[in-house]
Design a protein around this motif. Structure first.
Motif, PDB file in Angstrom:
ATOM      1  N   TYR A  52      -3.950 -13.337  25.182  1.00  0.00           N
ATOM      2  CA  TYR A  52      -5.013 -14.175  24.618  1.00  0.00           C
ATOM      3  C   TYR A  52      -6.157 -14.339  25.619  1.00  0.00           C
ATOM      4  O   TYR A  52      -7.326 -14.163  25.274  1.00  0.00           O
ATOM      5  CB  TYR A  52      -4.441 -15.541  24.229  1.00  0.00           C
ATOM      6  N   LYS A  56      -9.974 -12.886  25.500  1.00  0.00           N
ATOM      7  CA  LYS A  56     -11.062 -13.859  25.608  1.00  0.00           C
ATOM      8  C   LYS A  56     -12.014 -13.477  26.738  1.00  0.00           C
ATOM      9  O   LYS A  56     -13.235 -13.536  26.581  1.00  0.00           O
ATOM     10  CB  LYS A  56     -10.459 -15.239  25.841  1.00  0.00           C
ATOM     11  N   TYR A  57     -11.449 -13.057  27.860  1.00  0.00           N
ATOM     12  CA  TYR A  57     -12.256 -12.655  29.007  1.00  0.00           C
ATOM     13  C   TYR A  57     -13.074 -11.408  28.693  1.00  0.00           C
ATOM     14  O   TYR A  57     -14.254 -11.333  29.027  1.00  0.00           O
ATOM     15  CB  TYR A  57     -11.345 -12.406  30.209  1.00  0.00           C
ATOM     16  N   LYS A  59     -14.068 -10.341  25.706  1.00  0.00           N
ATOM     17  CA  LYS A  59     -15.111 -10.682  24.746  1.00  0.00           C
ATOM     18  C   LYS A  59     -16.281 -11.371  25.434  1.00  0.00           C
ATOM     19  O   LYS A  59     -17.446 -11.095  25.136  1.00  0.00           O
ATOM     20  CB  LYS A  59     -14.559 -11.576  23.645  1.00  0.00           C
ATOM     21  N   ARG A  60     -15.967 -12.278  26.348  1.00  0.00           N
ATOM     22  CA  ARG A  60     -17.026 -12.983  27.066  1.00  0.00           C
ATOM     23  C   ARG A  60     -17.816 -12.011  27.932  1.00  0.00           C
ATOM     24  O   ARG A  60     -19.038 -12.102  28.045  1.00  0.00           O
ATOM     25  CB  ARG A  60     -16.424 -14.083  27.932  1.00  0.00           C
TER      26      ARG A  60
END
Length: 65
Positions: A52, A56-57, A59-60
Motif C-alpha cells: 500500500y 502510494k509513494y 503515485k505521489r
C-alpha cells in the motif's frame, strides 16, 4: 523505492516459510504450529501494508513529475 519492494518480497517469503512450518509441525507440535500461524498472518499483513505504501509513494512521485 527498491527497498520497499525488497522488504515486501521478504515478508511474502517469511509468510510462505511460516505456512510450510505449520504444515510440517501440525501433527507433532501444535503449539509451535500456532506460533507459525501467527507469524504468517503478521507477515502477510505487513507485506500488504508495504505494498500500500509503495503504491502510494510511486503515485505521489509520478504526480510530482
Amino acid at each position: 523505492m527498491k527497498r520497499l519492494l525488497v522488504s515486501e518480497i521478504l515478508y511474502w517469503v517469511i509468510a510462505s516459510m511460516s505456512i510450510f512450518q505449520v504444515i510440517q509441525n501440525w501433527e507433532s507440535n501444535k503449539q509451535k504450529a500456532y506460533i507459525f500461524i501467527c507469524f504468517g498472518i503478521v507477515s502477510v499483513f505487513m507485506a500488504l501494508f508495504r505494498r500500500y505504501f509503495r503504491n502510494k509513494y510511486s503515485k505521489r512521485k509520478m504526480d510530482k513529475n
